[in-house]
Scaffold this motif. Structure first.
Motif, mmCIF file in Angstrom:
data_model
loop_
_atom_site.group_PDB
_atom_site.id
_atom_site.type_symbol
_atom_site.label_atom_id
_atom_site.label_comp_id
_atom_site.label_asym_id
_atom_site.label_seq_id
_atom_site.Cartn_x
_atom_site.Cartn_y
_atom_site.Cartn_z
ATOM 1 N N THR A 1 0.846 -1.200 0.000
ATOM 2 C CA THR A 1 0.000 0.000 0.000
ATOM 3 C C THR A 1 0.879 1.247 0.000
ATOM 4 N N VAL A 2 0.411 2.275 -0.677
ATOM 5 C CA VAL A 2 1.053 3.587 -0.626
ATOM 6 C C VAL A 2 0.231 4.481 0.299
ATOM 7 N N PHE A 3 0.879 5.066 1.282
ATOM 8 C CA PHE A 3 0.248 6.024 2.189
ATOM 9 C C PHE A 3 0.695 7.418 1.757
ATOM 10 N N SER A 4 -0.244 8.238 1.330
ATOM 11 C CA SER A 4 0.078 9.600 0.903
ATOM 12 C C SER A 4 -0.757 10.594 1.690
ATOM 13 N N SER A 5 -0.089 11.584 2.257
ATOM 14 C CA SER A 5 -0.817 12.595 3.022
ATOM 15 C C SER A 5 -1.629 13.506 2.112
ATOM 16 N N ALA A 6 -1.471 13.368 0.785
ATOM 17 C CA ALA A 6 -2.316 14.114 -0.145
ATOM 18 C C ALA A 6 -3.740 13.572 -0.147
ATOM 19 N N ASP A 7 -3.913 12.331 0.305
ATOM 20 C CA ASP A 7 -5.242 11.736 0.442
ATOM 21 C C ASP A 7 -5.821 12.198 1.780
ATOM 22 N N PRO A 8 -6.937 12.925 1.786
ATOM 23 C CA PRO A 8 -7.493 13.433 3.045
ATOM 24 C C PRO A 8 -7.764 12.330 4.067
ATOM 25 N N ALA A 9 -8.203 11.155 3.607
ATOM 26 C CA ALA A 9 -8.482 10.068 4.542
ATOM 27 C C ALA A 9 -7.205 9.576 5.221
ATOM 28 N N VAL A 10 -6.104 9.524 4.462
ATOM 29 C CA VAL A 10 -4.817 9.133 5.042
ATOM 30 C C VAL A 10 -4.353 10.194 6.035
ATOM 31 N N ALA A 11 -4.454 11.465 5.647
ATOM 32 C CA ALA A 11 -4.052 12.553 6.548
ATOM 33 C C ALA A 11 -4.872 12.518 7.834
ATOM 34 N N ASN A 12 -6.181 12.284 7.714
ATOM 35 C CA ASN A 12 -7.029 12.201 8.909
ATOM 36 C C ASN A 12 -6.595 11.043 9.802
ATOM 37 N N SER A 13 -6.301 9.896 9.205
ATOM 38 C CA SER A 13 -5.908 8.723 9.975
ATOM 39 C C SER A 13 -4.573 8.940 10.676
ATOM 40 N N ALA A 14 -3.638 9.583 9.976
ATOM 41 C CA ALA A 14 -2.338 9.861 10.588
ATOM 42 C C ALA A 14 -2.495 10.807 11.778
ATOM 43 N N ARG A 15 -3.303 11.844 11.615
ATOM 44 C CA ARG A 15 -3.534 12.785 12.713
ATOM 45 C C ARG A 15 -4.292 12.110 13.860
ATOM 46 N N HIS A 16 -5.248 11.237 13.508
ATOM 47 C CA HIS A 16 -6.012 10.527 14.545
ATOM 48 C C HIS A 16 -5.083 9.636 15.367
#
Length: 241
Positions: free
Chosen positions: A173-188
């Motif tokens: 899997t690629v995790f990109s902070s450009a994806d809002p869902a990924v950014a939300n999960s990282a912040r969560h």
């Protein structure tokens, strides 16, 4: 710095991380409100993984190889992320983890990294069983990497048994902070582990720090590992008919 006085990749990465963290501290943002995306989502769930229904009961100790990245990421960045991966894997409490250093890997393989898609050296599994009493081995490749906004990291991992040499679990899997869902999960994830007595919202730091973001990605990846096998009840525990 190099001969021309320029900062190398590792120094630039560290400078970027510290600068971003300093900006967050200066901003002094308060704890995110109840409707903040870091609290309510949408969140990202990795789906590109397959594995056994449960870990083999015999898998009690796993050797974690150093990250393999080839030319995808600077060698300094890969080495800095090795302990991040080890900490995330240990946090899952699935098995005992033996994290090989790059010197260990060089001694065993003649190279400091081994990709999950490379041809395995002869006797690798036998050597891991003999030297580390390993029941399994974890390979992790960095398939893409960006230390600058938007931060991103691609992770491909495989868990194999050392005895019969078969795959127990794979992930890509690629995790990109450009994806809002990924950014939300990282912040969560950062919010869940942050100190409750600090009034400032420091969760955006995970989107500025390659190390913190990789830590989130590693935790999300290893959460998809098969669960520990539940042993059948003892004869004395089986209710009488």
């Amino acid at each position: 710095t190099d001969d021309a006085g320029r900062c190398g990749p590792g120094r630039r990465w560290m400078a970027l991380t510290m600068a971003g963290f300093g900006l967050l501290l200066a901003a002094g943002c308060m704890t995110p409100p109840a409707d903040d995306p870091s609290r309510v989502g949408p969140f990202f769930t990795p789906t590109n993984h397959v594995g056994d229904p449960a870990l083999p009961p015999s898998m009690r100790r796993v050797v974690l190889l150093p990250l393999a990245g080839g030319s995808v990421a600077p060698a300094e960045s890969l080495a800095a992320l090795d302990p991040v991966m080890a900490a995330a894997l240990l946090h899952q409490h699935r098995f005992e983890v033996v994290a090989l250093t790059r010197d260990d890997c060089r001694r065993l393989l003649g190279s400091e990294e081994l990709s999950s898609v490379a041809v395995l050296p002869a006797n690798l599994m036998a050597n891991l069983r003999r030297e580390y009493a390993a029941d399994g081995v974890m390979f992790i490749d960095v398939t893409s990497f960006s230390a600058y906004r938007p931060i991103a990291i691609g992770l491909r991992a495989k868990l194999a048994t050392t005895q019969d040499v078969r795959l127990v679990w794979t992930f890509d899997t690629v995790f990109s902070s450009a994806d809002p869902a990924v950014a939300n999960s990282a912040r969560h994830a950062a919010l869940e582990t942050s100190r409750k007595d600090v009034p400032a919202d420091l969760t955006p730091a995970v989107l500025l720090s390659p190390g913190k973001f990789a830590g989130y990605a590693a935790e999300a990846m290893f959460q998809t590992l098969p669960p520990i096998a539940v042993p059948p009840p003892a004869a004395s525990e089986v209710p009488a008919r």
